[in-house]
Design an enzyme around this catalytic site. Structure first.
Site, short mmCIF file in Angstrom:
data_model
loop_
_atom_site.label_atom_id
_atom_site.label_comp_id
_atom_site.label_asym_id
_atom_site.label_seq_id
_atom_site.Cartn_x
_atom_site.Cartn_y
_atom_site.Cartn_z
N ASP A 13 10.64 -13.13 -19.66
CA ASP A 13 11.62 -12.20 -19.07
C ASP A 13 11.00 -11.29 -18.02
O ASP A 13 11.40 -10.13 -17.87
CB ASP A 13 12.28 -11.32 -20.17
CG ASP A 13 12.87 -12.17 -21.27
OD1 ASP A 13 13.45 -13.21 -20.96
OD2 ASP A 13 12.72 -11.79 -22.45
N GLY A 40 15.86 -18.48 -20.14
CA GLY A 40 17.08 -18.03 -19.51
C GLY A 40 16.74 -17.34 -18.21
O GLY A 40 16.35 -16.19 -18.20
N GLN A 224 9.20 -18.71 -20.28
CA GLN A 224 8.51 -17.77 -21.18
C GLN A 224 7.30 -17.15 -20.47
O GLN A 224 7.38 -16.91 -19.28
CB GLN A 224 8.11 -18.44 -22.51
CG GLN A 224 9.31 -18.79 -23.40
CD GLN A 224 9.87 -20.17 -23.12
OE1 GLN A 224 9.15 -21.12 -22.92
NE2 GLN A 224 11.19 -20.28 -23.11
N THR A 300 19.44 -15.36 -22.87
CA THR A 300 19.83 -16.48 -23.73
C THR A 300 20.56 -16.00 -24.98
O THR A 300 21.55 -16.58 -25.40
CB THR A 300 18.56 -17.29 -24.13
OG1 THR A 300 17.96 -17.75 -22.94
CG2 THR A 300 18.90 -18.47 -25.02
P1 IMP Z 1 11.61 -19.92 -29.81
O1 IMP Z 1 11.03 -20.29 -28.49
O2 IMP Z 1 13.12 -19.96 -29.82
O3 IMP Z 1 11.02 -20.71 -30.95
O4 IMP Z 1 11.24 -18.39 -30.11
C1 IMP Z 1 9.90 -17.99 -30.36
C2 IMP Z 1 9.61 -16.61 -29.76
O5 IMP Z 1 9.61 -16.72 -28.33
C3 IMP Z 1 10.67 -15.56 -30.09
O6 IMP Z 1 10.03 -14.31 -30.21
C4 IMP Z 1 11.57 -15.56 -28.88
O7 IMP Z 1 12.24 -14.34 -28.71
C5 IMP Z 1 10.55 -15.81 -27.78
N1 IMP Z 1 11.13 -16.45 -26.60
C6 IMP Z 1 11.47 -17.74 -26.45
N2 IMP Z 1 11.95 -17.98 -25.22
C7 IMP Z 1 11.90 -16.82 -24.56
C8 IMP Z 1 12.22 -16.42 -23.21
O8 IMP Z 1 12.65 -17.22 -22.36
N3 IMP Z 1 11.99 -15.11 -22.91
C9 IMP Z 1 11.48 -14.23 -23.80
N4 IMP Z 1 11.17 -14.55 -25.06
C10 IMP Z 1 11.37 -15.83 -25.44
#
Ligand code: IMP
Length: 428
Positions: A13, A40, A224, A300
């Site tokens: 983000d 996102g 990410q 997201t």
């Molecule tokens: P996952 O990727 O859904 O398994 O989530 C694992 C961790 O990564 C969680 O803390 C999510 O909030 C974080 N996360 C996953 N995708 C994003 C992103 O695009 N932006 C920020 N945090 C993310």
């Protein structure tokens, strides 16, 4: 033309969407290499808002090729929805989108498991996006995943879904008391999705290597950020892919030497969604003020993001690990009128004392208290500023402080959400 990549230098983000969109404009092909619909990106073009989850940002640029690499986990439902949404707004995509056949699919059962397993894994609640990302990568590592090549081959697809669903049913019924899933229903939907995606499924690695050899500008867009990287982030509070530039070669099937110039994107402050250590977090009304001013709610999931000061240790670690050649600093405008502005320049760790380098071990970071230096802020609205020299003096020196301490110069400074609200020094 060397390749370029854009990587999140913090916890995701960072405002990468806009930076990616600007660089995509200069590229021949835009490549995603990791992650899935957990990402996102928001891009605003002429006041119109586009939110991406899976598609590479090059889709907004007529004539650009877009590749979803083998390191991405593709949810066919999300991808088809996104394609339809963009096409309904007049963008022609299908003839310039290539999907790696080796990319794994996020199946409906991965989302179910993601939901059921939260809070179950070694007593740790990660706060995932619930998009099935972890379970899909787990199947990939466990060698029972369904790749896009399987999705478009009916007989292989049927066998794999049946085997996986019967295994998963044993687990979710016995362990979680959940209702069993129906393999036939999952197969019917997946088969239809495979039919629709089939024309875009290719061996994209050879294609990208050929473009690189021809000197085309290949652009790798990260999702990410480094601190959420599976190997190098705050494990276990991370995502399940290599979200730093070390994931590019494996996730796009290109030689490591081809990765090229990397731009690390960092916000002028820090945010994090989900659980996990976040030493710079502001638990007071200042954190709330930054969240409101910066619109810090997940693209997201809509979750409020945790907010804190810019963490020099984390950003320097990201820069050194990836080898950033330049920084893109975003959301400087959010700090206008904040009064004094902080930088986290060290951690005070119980039992260790002051630490000046990011310690990597999550257990140490969990015990870290931020050592904050404060700098005078600025009150001017900077959203219309288009050159560094026209920024308020305090804003310039804040940027200089960040670059000096992180050890990388700025290449882009973003002072507002639109494409035009950007100060550009040089872009590869
Ligand atoms: P996952 O990727 O859904 O398994 O989530 C694992 C961790 O990564 C969680 O803390 C999510 O909030 C974080 N996360 C996953 N995708 C994003 C992103 O695009 N932006 C920020 N945090 C993310």
């Amino acid at each position: 033309m060397p390749a370029t990549s854009v990587i999140g230098a913090q916890w995701g983000d960072e405002g990468k969407g806009k930076i990616i969109d600007l660089i995509a404009d200069r590229a021949d092909v835009v490549v995603r290499f990791q992650g899935g619909a957990n990402a996102g990106h928001t891009v605003i073009v002429d006041g119109e808002k586009f939110v991406f989850h899976l598609l590479p940002s090059g889709v907004l640029h007529e004539g650009k090729l877009n590749v979803v690499g083998n390191g991405v986990v593709v949810d066919p439902t999300v991808l088809l929805d996104e394609l339809e949404q963009f096409e309904s707004r007049g963008l022609k995509l299908r003839d310039r989108l290539l999907l790696s056949g080796a990319a794994h699919c996020v199946m409906p059962y991965h989302r179910v498991i993601d939901g059921l397993q939260e809070g179950e894994k070694a007593g740790v609640k990660i706060g995932t996006t619930g998009r099935g990302i972890g379970p899909a990568y787990a199947d990939k590592a466990n060698r029972c995943g369904i790749r896009l090549w399987d999705l478009i081959d009916e007989s292989r697809l049927r066998v794999r879904i049946q085997a996986n669903v019967s295994e998963i049913n044993r687990f979710i019924v016995a362990v979680h008391g959940a209702d069993p899933l129906e393999a036939d229903a999952i197969f019917e939907v997946a088969r239809e999705q495979g039919r629709r995606l089939a024309p875009m499924v290719k061996e994209t690695g050879a294609f990208l290597r050929r473009l690189l050899a021809e000197g085309k500008h290949v652009f790798f867009e990260g999702a990410q950020g480094v601190m959420l990287d599976l190997d190098h982030g705050t494990y276990p509070y991370v995502t399940s892919s290599n979200a730093d530039s070390l994931g590019i070669a494996a996730g796009a099937a290109v030689p490591p030497a081809a990765v090229g110039h990397q731009i690390g994107v960092a916000k002028a402050y820090c945010t994090r969604v989900g659980s996990g250590p976040f030493p710079s977090e502001l638990h007071d009304e200042l954190g709330e003020k930054i969240r409101e001013a910066g619109g810090e709610f997940g693209a997201t999931t809509g979750r409020p993001r945790r907010c804190g000061w810019f963490d020099v240790l984390a950003a320097r670690y990201s820069a050194q690990l990836c080898g950033f050649g330049g920084l893109a600093l975003t959301k400087l405008d959010v700090l206008s009128g904040m009064g004094e502005i902080g930088l986290v320049v060290g951690y005070d760790i119980e039992g260790l004392g002051r630490v000046d380098e990011y310690p990597v071990d999550t257990h140490l970071i969990e015990r870290a208290k931020p050592i904050i230096e404060t700098f005078p802020g600025w009150t001017e609205d900077i959203r219309d500023v288009r050159s560094f020299d026209d920024l308020p003096a305090n804003c310039q020196s804040f940027i200089d402080q960040i670059c000096d301490r992180v050890g990388v110069s700025w290449e882009l400074i973003s002072v507002g959400p639109g494409r035009e609200s950007t100060i550009i020094r040089s872009v590869a």
